[in-house]
Design an enzyme around this catalytic site. Structure first.
Site, PDB file in Angstrom:
ATOM      1  N   HIS A  54       0.828  -1.223   0.000  1.00 34.80           N
ATOM      2  CA  HIS A  54       0.000   0.000   0.000  1.00 34.80           C
ATOM      3  C   HIS A  54       0.856   1.264   0.000  1.00 34.80           C
ATOM      4  O   HIS A  54       0.475   2.278   0.598  1.00 34.80           O
ATOM      5  CB  HIS A  54      -0.974   0.016   1.192  1.00 34.80           C
ATOM      6  CG  HIS A  54      -1.975  -1.089   1.164  1.00 34.80           C
ATOM      7  ND1 HIS A  54      -3.135  -1.018   0.432  1.00 34.80           N
ATOM      8  CD2 HIS A  54      -1.972  -2.317   1.747  1.00 34.80           C
ATOM      9  CE1 HIS A  54      -3.814  -2.151   0.591  1.00 34.80           C
ATOM     10  NE2 HIS A  54      -3.123  -2.952   1.366  1.00 34.80           N
ATOM     11  N   ASN A 127     -10.346  -3.034   1.968  1.00 35.56           N
ATOM     12  CA  ASN A 127      -9.962  -3.078   0.556  1.00 35.56           C
ATOM     13  C   ASN A 127     -11.197  -2.844  -0.307  1.00 35.56           C
ATOM     14  O   ASN A 127     -12.320  -2.782   0.199  1.00 35.56           O
ATOM     15  CB  ASN A 127      -9.372  -4.451   0.201  1.00 35.56           C
ATOM     16  CG  ASN A 127      -7.893  -4.563   0.562  1.00 35.56           C
ATOM     17  OD1 ASN A 127      -7.189  -3.574   0.664  1.00 35.56           O
ATOM     18  ND2 ASN A 127      -7.437  -5.788   0.751  1.00 35.56           N
TER      19      ASN A 127
END
Ligand code: NDP
Length: 487
Positions: A54, A127
Site C-alpha cells: 500500500h 480493501n
C-alpha cells in the site's frame, strides 16, 4: 522583497541562500558552511521508509453521517443517532507497487478510513474487495514476495505470481475478483470499500453481534480494461480524487453492514471468520447505516497522507475484533509498521491524533511532544507516569470498567494447535462469482488469466486448471482454450 525572514531550522536569519562560503572565488567550501550542511543533511532525511504494501496512496478528509442508529447493536458513540456526523480521514491505495508506481495496476485497492470519534479513533482498514487471497497471516510475507518484483531482476514475475496461487487454492476466490472486469478501478471514486474481515459490535446489554462493513460507491462502479489502463496517466487516480474534491464534486459512499448473531455463527455453513469467503447477501442482507462523503483535500501530502497510520487495532468501545486469523495478524503488524516507519509517537501527529482527550502513562520515545490537538490531554506531561497511583483524585487517568468488551465465547471444544485448512471448500464462491458473470465478463476474466498463466510452468498451469475446474467446469475450459491459442 518579502517581509518574512528566511531562517535556519532553529530560527536564525540567513544571509544568503544561493552561495556557499568558499576559499576564494574558485576555491573549496569551508567548514563554517553550517547552513549549507543543514540543508543537505535535512534533504538526505526527507523520506521515511515507504510502506512495504500500500505504498502508493491518496488521502482526503470527509464526514460520516449516520442514517440508521445502531444503538441496538453497539455502544460505539459515533453510531448512535440519525444525523450524527463524525470527521473522517480516508486513504486509498494500490497494494504491490512502490510510491511512484502506477495507479492503474491490476491489484486490489486499499480502502482505509479513520473515524475521529469522541471516544477515540476508529480505523476501518479495508480493501475494494470483500475477500482476500489468504485466511492466515502467517502466509502474508510469502504471498507479497511472490507478487512483487523478482529478487534478481527487480521485474514483475508472472510465473512466481501463479506459482503461489497454484500452491494456495484458498486464493482462488480473490484471484477471480482480481482478474475480472472489476480488477482495475477507473478511479478511487468508482469502487466500493469493504472491511472484508468480520468484526464485532456489542451493545449495552453485553450482547455481541458479528458484522462486516460495505461502502457502496454512489458514483457507481467504473473500471478499465488492460489496454485502457496501459494508456492512462499513472497518476490518474490521485489526480481524479484531488481535482474532484477541489472542484466541489465530493465523492460519497453508502455505508452498509451485514450482521450475524453469535447463535447464527455457531451453525452457519461457512466459517464466518474466513477472509476468503463472503457472507451471501441472501443469508445476511445489507443494512444501510450511513453516508460517507469526502470533501477536503490534505494541505500537505507528506505530513498527512504519507504519515497517516491506520491500524485495525484502533478500536472504540462497542467495536471489537473477531477470531479471523488474518485480522489477528494485522492487529500486530499494522502498529508495528507505523512504529518502524513513523516512530513510537506517530499518534501525536495531527493526522493521527485523536480529537478527544488522550490520557495515558506512556512517555518519552523519539519526537515526544504534547498532543497538538487537545490541550487537556496528558500525552507527554510531567505528572505521574505510573499506574496505579495516589493522584487519581487530582486528575491522573484511571480505567473505565464499563467499556470492557463482553467475554468472547469459544465456538468449539478447542485444542491449542495448528489447524490445516487444506481440506476447506476453496472453490464454491469463486464459482458463484463466475456464474454471475455475463459472456463478455467471462471472456475478459479468462483471457486475463490465460495471458498470465501461459508464462508459468506446466505444472503450475495444470494445478491452476484443476482449481478453475473445481469452481466451474466452464471456467477451466475457457482458460484452457485461450491458453492453447495464446501459446
Ligand atoms: P449477490 O448476487 O447477492 O451479489 C453479487 C455481488 O457481486 C454484488 O455485490 C455485486 O456487486 C458483486 N460483483 C459483481 N461482479 C463482481 C466482480 N467482478 N467482482 C467483485 N464483485 C462483483 O450474490 P452473493 O451474495 O450470493 O455472492 C455471490 C458472489 O458475489 C460471491 O461469491 C462473491 O464472489 C460476490 N460478492 C459477494 C459479496 C457479498 O458480500 N455477499 C460482495 C461482493 C461480491 P454490485 O452490487 O456492485 O454489482
Amino acid at each position: 522583497m518579502s517581509n518574512k525572514k528566511l531562517t535556519t531550522a532553529t530560527g536564525s536569519p540567513v544571509a544568503d541562500d544561493n552561495n556557499s562560503i568558499s576559499v576564494g572565488e574558485h576555491g573549496s567550501l569551508t567548514f563554517d558552511n553550517h547552513y549549507t550542511f543543514e540543508k543537505l543533511a535535512h534533504f538526505n532525511r526527507e523520506r521515511i521508509p515507504e510502506r512495504v504494501v500500500h505504498a502508493r496512496g491518496t488521502g482526503a478528509y470527509g464526514t460520516f453521517t449516520v442514517t440508521r442508529s445502531l444503538k441496538d447493536k453497539t455502544i460505539a458513540s459515533f453510531l448512535q443517532t440519525i444525523g450524527q456526523k463524525t470527521e473522517v480521514f480516508a486513504r486509498f491505495s494500490t497494494v504491490g507497487g512502490g510510491q511512484d508506481s502506477s495507479d492503474y495496476a491490476r491489484d486490489p485497492r486499499g480502502f482505509a478510513l479513520k473515524f475521529y470519534t469522541d471516544e477515540g479513533n476508529y480505523d476501518m482498514v479495508g480493501n475494494n474487495t470483500p475477500v482476500f487471497f489468504l485466511r492466515d497471516a502467517i502466509k502474508f510475507p510469502d504471498f507479497i514476495h511472490s507478487q512483487k518484483k523478482d529478487p534478481r531482476t527487480n521485474l514483475p514475475n508472472p510465473a512466481a505470481i501463479y506459482e503461489f496461487w497454484a500452491n494456495h487454492p484458498q486464493s482462488l476466490h480473490q484471484l477471480t475478483i482480481l482478474m475480472s472486469d472489476r480488477g482495475i478501478p477507473a478511479s478511487y471514486r468508482n469502487m466500493h470499500g469493504f472491511s472484508s474481515h468480520t468484526y464485532s459490535f456489542w451493545n449495552e446489554q453485553g450482547q455481541r453481534f458479528w458484522f462486516k462493513w460495505h461502502f457502496k460507491s454512489n458514483q457507481g462502479i467504473k473500471c478499465l480494461s488492460n489496454d485502457e489502463a496501459a494508456a492512462t496517466s499513472p497518476v490518474g487516480a490521485q489526480q481524479d480524487l484531488v481535482e474532484a474534491i477541489d472542484q466541489g464534486d465530493y465523492p460519497s459512499w453508502t455505508a452498509k453492514v451485514q450482521i450475524m448473531t453469535e447463535d447464527e455463527a455457531q451453525d452457519y455453513k461457512i466459517n464466518p471468520f474466513d477472509l476468503t469467503k463472503v457472507w451471501p447477501h441472501a443469508d445476511f442482507p445489507l443494512i444501510e447505516v450511513g453516508q460517507l462523503e469526502l470533501n477536503r483535500n490534505v494541505d500537505n501530502y507528506f505530513a498527512e497522507t504519507e504519515q497517516a497510520c491506520f491500524a485495525p487495532s484502533n478500536l472504540v468501545p462497542g467495536i471489537g475484533v473477531s477470531p479471523d486469523k488474518m485480522l489477528q495478524g494485522r492487529l500486530l503488524a499494522y502498529q508495528d509498521a507505523h512504529r518502524y516507519r513513523v516512530g513510537a509517537n506517530a499518534n501525536q501527529l495531527p493526522v493521527n491524533a485523536a480529537k478527544c482527550p488522550v490520557n495515558h502513562y506512556q512517555r518519552d520515545g523519539a519526537m515526544a511532544g504534547d498532543c497538538p490537538v487537545h490541550g487537556d490531554s496528558n500525552v507527554q506531561d510531567s505528572g505521574v507516569n505510573y499506574y496505579p497511583n495516589d493522584q487519581i483524585n487530582s486528575g491522573a487517568p484511571s480505567p473505565v470498567s464499563f467499556v470492557e468488551e463482553p467475554a468472547m465465547p469459544i465456538l468449539e471444544n478447542a485444542w491449542v494447535k495448528r489447524y490445516s485448512t487444506d481440506g476447506d471448500d476453496h472453490y464454491s464462491q469463486a464459482g458463484d462469482l463466475f456464474r454471475l458473470m455475463n459472456e463478455s465478463q467471462k471472456d475478459q476474466l479468462t483471457t486475463t488469466i490465460a495471458e498470465g498463466l501461459v508464462q508459468a510452468t506446466e505444472s503450475v498451469q495444470h494445478r491452476m486448471l484443476i482449481q478453475f475446474g473445481k469452481a466451474d467446469i466452464d471456467y477451466a475450459a475457457r482458460v484452457k482454450s485461450i491458453m492453447e491459442t495464446t501459446k
